[in-house]
Design a protein around this motif. Sequence first.
Motif, PDB file in Angstrom:
ATOM      1  N   THR A   8       0.795  -1.222   0.000  1.00 21.47           N
ATOM      2  CA  THR A   8       0.000   0.000   0.000  1.00 21.47           C
ATOM      3  C   THR A   8       0.830   1.274   0.000  1.00 21.47           C
ATOM      4  OG1 THR A   8      -0.250  -0.158   2.388  1.00 21.47           O
ATOM      5  CG2 THR A   8      -2.035  -1.026   1.059  1.00 21.47           C
ATOM      6  N   CYS A   9       1.890   1.341   0.776  1.00 20.65           N
ATOM      7  CA  CYS A   9       2.647   2.604   0.837  1.00 20.65           C
ATOM      8  C   CYS A   9       3.945   2.562   0.044  1.00 20.65           C
ATOM      9  CB  CYS A   9       2.921   3.005   2.292  1.00 20.65           C
ATOM     10  SG  CYS A   9       4.198   2.052   3.115  1.00 20.65           S
ATOM     11  N   GLY A  10       4.395   1.370  -0.379  1.00 19.93           N
ATOM     12  CA  GLY A  10       5.594   1.250  -1.207  1.00 19.93           C
ATOM     13  C   GLY A  10       6.902   1.294  -0.435  1.00 19.93           C
ATOM     14  N   ALA A  11       6.870   1.392   0.871  1.00 16.03           N
ATOM     15  CA  ALA A  11       8.093   1.440   1.667  1.00 16.03           C
ATOM     16  C   ALA A  11       8.808   0.094   1.648  1.00 16.03           C
ATOM     17  CB  ALA A  11       7.763   1.812   3.111  1.00 16.03           C
ATOM     18  N   GLY A  12      10.124   0.134   1.789  1.00 14.18           N
ATOM     19  CA  GLY A  12      10.908  -1.092   1.864  1.00 14.18           C
ATOM     20  C   GLY A  12      10.633  -1.820   3.171  1.00 14.18           C
ATOM     21  N   SER A  63       8.260  -2.781  13.711  1.00 13.67           N
ATOM     22  CA  SER A  63       7.215  -3.402  12.910  1.00 13.67           C
ATOM     23  C   SER A  63       6.663  -2.378  11.923  1.00 13.67           C
ATOM     24  CB  SER A  63       6.086  -3.898  13.819  1.00 13.67           C
ATOM     25  OG  SER A  63       4.980  -4.298  13.038  1.00 13.67           O
ATOM     26  N   HIS A  64       6.492  -2.783  10.670  1.00 12.44           N
ATOM     27  CA  HIS A  64       5.980  -1.850   9.666  1.00 12.44           C
ATOM     28  C   HIS A  64       4.536  -1.467   9.950  1.00 12.44           C
ATOM     29  CE1 HIS A  64       5.843   0.403   6.015  1.00 12.44           C
ATOM     30  NE2 HIS A  64       4.833  -0.322   5.556  1.00 12.44           N
ATOM     31  N   GLU A  73      -5.567  -0.942   6.503  1.00  9.27           N
ATOM     32  CA  GLU A  73      -6.011  -1.744   5.368  1.00  9.27           C
ATOM     33  C   GLU A  73      -5.534  -3.198   5.464  1.00  9.27           C
ATOM     34  OE1 GLU A  73      -5.289  -0.023   1.517  1.00  9.27           O
ATOM     35  OE2 GLU A  73      -5.513   1.990   2.337  1.00  9.27           O
ATOM     36  N   HIS A  74      -4.503  -3.448   6.282  1.00  7.99           N
ATOM     37  CA  HIS A  74      -3.935  -4.786   6.406  1.00  7.99           C
ATOM     38  C   HIS A  74      -4.425  -5.529   7.643  1.00  7.99           C
ATOM     39  CE1 HIS A  74      -1.185  -4.127   3.090  1.00  7.99           C
ATOM     40  NE2 HIS A  74      -0.978  -2.919   3.581  1.00  7.99           N
TER      41      HIS A  74
END
Length: 78
Positions: A8-12, A63-64, A73-74
Amino acid sequence: MKTSECRTCGAGIIWAEMPSGKMNCFDVQASPAGAWALDDRSYPPKAAKLVRAEGSGEAGFTSHFATCPQAAEHRRAR
């Protein structure tokens, strides 16, 4: 350590095995606020393994789910 991107956010992110055996995603960059450290004994890892890093004085992984702007959303309904 294998990295991927948040859908969703594209972060690594990195996927790592928690002490419970469950997999969780973490930010790629370690930070002073991070509570998890890599377990050096897990090399070469099928997946990185993490252990508690609190009180070690070293940067750890977060934790992401704690940093993702779209974390809701997750989340699974309980």
